[in-house]
Design an enzyme around this catalytic site. Structure first.
Site, short mmCIF file in Angstrom:
data_model
loop_
_atom_site.label_atom_id
_atom_site.label_comp_id
_atom_site.label_asym_id
_atom_site.label_seq_id
_atom_site.Cartn_x
_atom_site.Cartn_y
_atom_site.Cartn_z
N GLY A 35 0.78 -1.22 0.00
CA GLY A 35 0.00 0.00 0.00
C GLY A 35 0.82 1.28 0.00
O GLY A 35 0.25 2.37 -0.13
N GLU A 36 2.13 1.17 0.15
CA GLU A 36 2.97 2.37 0.15
C GLU A 36 2.92 3.06 -1.21
O GLU A 36 2.88 2.42 -2.25
CB GLU A 36 4.42 2.01 0.46
CG GLU A 36 4.66 1.55 1.88
CD GLU A 36 6.13 1.19 2.13
OE1 GLU A 36 6.96 1.47 1.23
OE2 GLU A 36 6.43 0.64 3.20
N ARG A 86 -8.51 23.18 10.01
CA ARG A 86 -9.50 23.53 11.05
C ARG A 86 -9.16 22.93 12.41
O ARG A 86 -9.81 23.26 13.41
CB ARG A 86 -10.89 23.08 10.60
CG ARG A 86 -11.45 23.94 9.47
CD ARG A 86 -12.85 23.53 9.08
NE ARG A 86 -12.86 22.33 8.27
CZ ARG A 86 -13.96 21.75 7.80
NH1 ARG A 86 -15.14 22.27 8.07
NH2 ARG A 86 -13.89 20.67 7.06
N LYS A 181 -29.82 31.64 13.86
CA LYS A 181 -30.51 30.46 14.37
C LYS A 181 -31.26 30.82 15.65
O LYS A 181 -30.68 31.36 16.58
CB LYS A 181 -29.51 29.34 14.64
CG LYS A 181 -30.14 28.01 15.04
CD LYS A 181 -29.07 26.96 15.35
CE LYS A 181 -28.26 26.62 14.13
NZ LYS A 181 -27.30 25.51 14.41
#
Length: 282
Positions: A35-36, A86, A181
């Protein structure tokens, strides 16, 4: 000077190369059996513009490998969308400030970095090379202008995104407001423009990022209930995770509009010209 990109930013990189009047470098991508990631570049110049949106961990690893393969401190890095931006605060003991860790590794082996509408410009201090953030808010406004709508209303989903909405609205001198809101009960919430009326108008809910689309979908339904003619969702970065596009369209949203910082079928505008201008400006 040439432009080179990670696997998922090839279209954007080609647009940037055209804007810079240069060419893209061919790159071969593959994986080892475990998977590398593996990649191999074609011929490079002394100065290379390395482009890669970090939209997932595979893209992050590819971008790191590409920086190392280009192997020159004169290279410049463009990150149209930067995941982890974030995660900029530590809320509980033992948590990382993830953007700090990511910024530190991307600062190695390049001369400068350009980002696009990063969620909070305060995180730029974590990079150890000169870093600038450009905005495509006006480009989004220019796209809205091409729709030739009568007196559209530009809404931000909250007061935190109001400055971005004002930049979008400045293109056409349109009305701008933010959604407010109001909790009516423990389970019922009302969302509506804070000051202006949506009745009989085309409304654009604009933000830097659309992730799940939940807030915008809820707002769209309520805006239609208040008499809005059409509701559009527009953003810079179309993350659109967890069925977000379908969720938004199911509420009757007229269209979803995003830039090509993340390449989507709904990418209606490009950040390439803005980045090309930034790279060409001393």
């Amino acid at each position: 000077m040439k432009v080179i990109s990670t696997e998922k930013s090839q279209v954007f990189a080609t647009r940037l190369a055209r804007a810079l009047k240069t060419t893209v470098v061919d790159v071969t991508y593959s994986r080892f059996p475990d998977g590398e990631h593996y990649l191999r570049t074609g011929d490079l110049d002394d100065e290379t513009i390395i482009v890669g949106s970090v939209i997932d961990n595979d893209a992050l690893v590819q971008l790191l490998l590409l920086i190392d393969a280009c192997d020159s401190s004169e290279n410049r890095l463009v990150i149209p969308y930067l995941a982890y931006a974030r995660q900029d605060k530590r809320f509980h003991p033992g948590e990382p400030i993830s953007i700090r860790a990511v910024a530190q590794i991307f600062s190695r082996g390049v001369s400068d970095i350009t980002t696009v509408n990063i969620h909070d410009k305060d995180v730029l201090r974590y990079f150890s090379v000169p870093t600038r953030d450009i905005s495509v808010a006006r480009d989004l406004g220019e796209y809205i202008n091409t729709l030739d709508l009568d007196n559209p209303l530009i809404l931000s989903p909250d007061d935190g995104a109001l400055a971005f909405a004002r930049q979008v609205a400045s293109v056409g001198g349109w009305d701008v407001d933010n959604l407010e809101k109001t909790r009516l009960s423990g389970v019922e919430v009302k969302m509506a423009p804070k000051q202006l009326c949506a009745k009989g108008r085309s409304v654009f809910i604009v933000d830097d990022i659309i992730s799940t689309g939940g807030t915008i979908a809820t707002a769209a339904g309520m805006l239609y209930g208040q008499g809005a003619d059409n509701v559009y969702a527009a953003c810079v970065h179309g993350v659109l995770t967890g069925g977000a596009y379908g969720r938004l369209m199911a509420t009757g949203i007229r269209d979803v509009i995003c830039s090509d910082t993340i390449e989507r079928a709904c990418s209606k505008l490009s950040a390439a010209d803005g980045i090309a201008h930034a790279l060409s400006t001393p």
